[in-house]
Design an enzyme around this catalytic site. Structure first.
Site, PDB file in Angstrom:
ATOM      1  N   ASP A 141      49.640  32.544  28.638  1.00  0.00           N
ATOM      2  CA  ASP A 141      48.760  32.554  29.814  1.00  0.00           C
ATOM      3  C   ASP A 141      48.148  33.934  29.977  1.00  0.00           C
ATOM      4  O   ASP A 141      46.942  34.083  30.168  1.00  0.00           O
ATOM      5  CB  ASP A 141      49.592  32.218  31.074  1.00  0.00           C
ATOM      6  N   GLU A 168      26.712  20.572   0.681  1.00  0.00           N
ATOM      7  CA  GLU A 168      25.697  21.124   1.582  1.00  0.00           C
ATOM      8  C   GLU A 168      25.750  20.462   2.946  1.00  0.00           C
ATOM      9  O   GLU A 168      25.097  20.894   3.880  1.00  0.00           O
ATOM     10  CB  GLU A 168      24.294  20.953   0.976  1.00  0.00           C
ATOM     11  N   PRO A 170      28.481  24.657  10.068  1.00  0.00           N
ATOM     12  CA  PRO A 170      28.012  26.010  10.418  1.00  0.00           C
ATOM     13  C   PRO A 170      26.985  25.983  11.557  1.00  0.00           C
ATOM     14  O   PRO A 170      26.746  26.977  12.206  1.00  0.00           O
ATOM     15  CB  PRO A 170      27.362  26.511   9.124  1.00  0.00           C
ATOM     16  N   ARG A 220      49.389  24.208  19.928  1.00  0.00           N
ATOM     17  CA  ARG A 220      50.122  25.270  20.632  1.00  0.00           C
ATOM     18  C   ARG A 220      50.098  25.062  22.144  1.00  0.00           C
ATOM     19  O   ARG A 220      51.024  25.463  22.844  1.00  0.00           O
ATOM     20  CB  ARG A 220      49.486  26.635  20.331  1.00  0.00           C
TER      21      ARG A 220
HETATM   22  C1  LIG Z   1      22.648  27.208   2.600  1.00  0.00           C
HETATM   23  C2  LIG Z   1      23.088  27.342   4.030  1.00  0.00           C
HETATM   24  N1  LIG Z   1      24.507  27.038   4.248  1.00  0.00           N
HETATM   25  C3  LIG Z   1      24.766  26.894   5.691  1.00  0.00           C
HETATM   26  C4  LIG Z   1      25.371  28.195   6.158  1.00  0.00           C
HETATM   27  C5  LIG Z   1      24.871  25.746   3.579  1.00  0.00           C
HETATM   28  C6  LIG Z   1      26.297  25.446   3.816  1.00  0.00           C
HETATM   29  C7  LIG Z   1      27.294  26.345   3.439  1.00  0.00           C
HETATM   30  C8  LIG Z   1      28.647  26.006   3.601  1.00  0.00           C
HETATM   31  C9  LIG Z   1      28.955  24.773   4.104  1.00  0.00           C
HETATM   32  C10 LIG Z   1      30.382  24.392   4.239  1.00  0.00           C
HETATM   33  N2  LIG Z   1      30.902  24.888   5.512  1.00  0.00           N
HETATM   34  C11 LIG Z   1      31.283  24.038   6.465  1.00  0.00           C
HETATM   35  O1  LIG Z   1      31.259  22.821   6.265  1.00  0.00           O
HETATM   36  C12 LIG Z   1      31.721  24.561   7.746  1.00  0.00           C
HETATM   37  C13 LIG Z   1      32.205  23.687   8.676  1.00  0.00           C
HETATM   38  S1  LIG Z   1      32.649  24.433  10.084  1.00  0.00           S
HETATM   39  C14 LIG Z   1      32.238  25.978   9.537  1.00  0.00           C
HETATM   40  N3  LIG Z   1      32.381  27.114  10.257  1.00  0.00           N
HETATM   41  C15 LIG Z   1      31.986  28.254   9.681  1.00  0.00           C
HETATM   42  N4  LIG Z   1      31.503  28.288   8.449  1.00  0.00           N
HETATM   43  C16 LIG Z   1      31.355  27.166   7.664  1.00  0.00           C
HETATM   44  O2  LIG Z   1      30.890  27.256   6.511  1.00  0.00           O
HETATM   45  C17 LIG Z   1      31.734  25.912   8.237  1.00  0.00           C
HETATM   46  C18 LIG Z   1      27.981  23.874   4.517  1.00  0.00           C
HETATM   47  C19 LIG Z   1      26.629  24.223   4.366  1.00  0.00           C
END
Ligand SMILES: CCN(CC)Cc1ccc(CNC(=O)c2csc3nc[nH]c(=O)c23)cc1
Length: 250
Positions: free
Chosen positions: A168, A115, A88, A153
């Site tokens: 395109d 986490e 994230p 793709r």
């Molecule tokens: C408590 C704060 N959270 C961060 C937003 C903790 C957290 C939540 C969910 C996750 C799992 N998500 C991913 O590994 C992840 C990997 S890429 C991605 N893109 C958008 N949203 C996502 O949750 C992700 C990791 C940490």
């Protein structure tokens, strides 16, 4: 190109690699995807891949040991390669980044769960962090699948000629125009009156059809994503006719 995916859930990838237009890219090995189940690299008898965080707090953290062993195994097989960690906190994926990766030899894809991953592993190995957007998922597997699909793709021969041409026009940064097919007249029903197909699409006038579609894309983009109009203008992708049409919008 080759992608080595380190994941706790390899089964999440199987279905996506064998259906749809991207199937050809994966079966022809134009895009070679190798799955590395993280649990295979857990050494203790309980095959642990996660544990409680130092400093306390909710949730679990992915352990360095199994990840280091998996990364070493990948490196031993394919040599050095960029390591992409899905998180994230990463750069939000967009078509520009997809295009960059589609022209590269590939990468190692690190899918987080819980986490997250022990920061020392990330500091040692990760070259790029990618997010799918500002919403919370359960892990990095779906973002990794989204990247693989978008990259596949763009490989030669995956999209039909018409589609790749369309691709395109779409990837010039505007939202896509509306699409219609049979029947020419959708009969009225309880949800609403009968609805015809826009007559221009049945006219056979290809220049008028192209103009109508371009104007629909412009109208839709101006309504829903004015930021994309600004970006297309800055990139010199709007013609004088486009600008005249936009100036006439309410
Ligand atoms: C408590 C704060 N959270 C961060 C937003 C903790 C957290 C939540 C969910 C996750 C799992 N998500 C991913 O590994 C992840 C990997 S890429 C991605 N893109 C958008 N949203 C996502 O949750 C992700 C990791 C940490």
């Amino acid at each position: 190109m080759r992608f080595d995916v380190i994941t706790l859930f390899p089964e999440l990838f199987d279905a996506h690699l064998t259906v749809g237009i991207t199937r050809r890219a994966f079966e022809s090995r134009q895009v070679d995807v190798r799955l590395w189940p993280l649990r295979d690299f857990a050494e203790d008898t309980y095959r642990r891949v996660d544990d409680r965080p130092f400093g306390g707090g909710p949730g679990m953290v992915m352990l360095a040991g199994p990840l280091e062993r998996a990364l070493a195994a990948v490196k031993a097989q394919r040599g050095a390669a960029p390591v992409i960690h899905f998180s994230p906190t990463g750069r939000v994926l967009d078509q520009a980044l997809v295009r960059e990766l589609a022209q590269s030899p590939g990468a190692v894809l690190l899918c987080g769960r819980y986490e997250g991953i022990d920061q020392r592993v990330l500091d040692r190995h990760v070259t790029l962090e990618i997010s799918l957007g500002d919403f919370v998922l359960s892990g990095g597997e779906l973002p990794a699948l989204a990247l693989l699909d978008a990259v596949a793709r763009l490989q030669d021969g995956v999209l039909g000629d018409a589609q790749s041409h369309q691709q395109d026009s779409f990837s010039d940064g505007l939202l896509d125009c509306p699409h219609f097919s049979r029947p020419e007249l959708l009969p009225a029903d309880e949800s609403g009156p009968e609805r015809p197909v826009p007559p221009v699409l049945l006219s056979g006038h290809h220049a008028e059809i192209a103009r109508w579609r371009r104007e629909q894309s412009l109208r839709l983009t101006a309504q829903r994503r004015p930021d994309l109009i600004v970006a297309a203008r800055a990139a010199g992708q709007l013609s004088p006719a486009d600008e005249r049409f936009l100036a006439g919008l309410p």
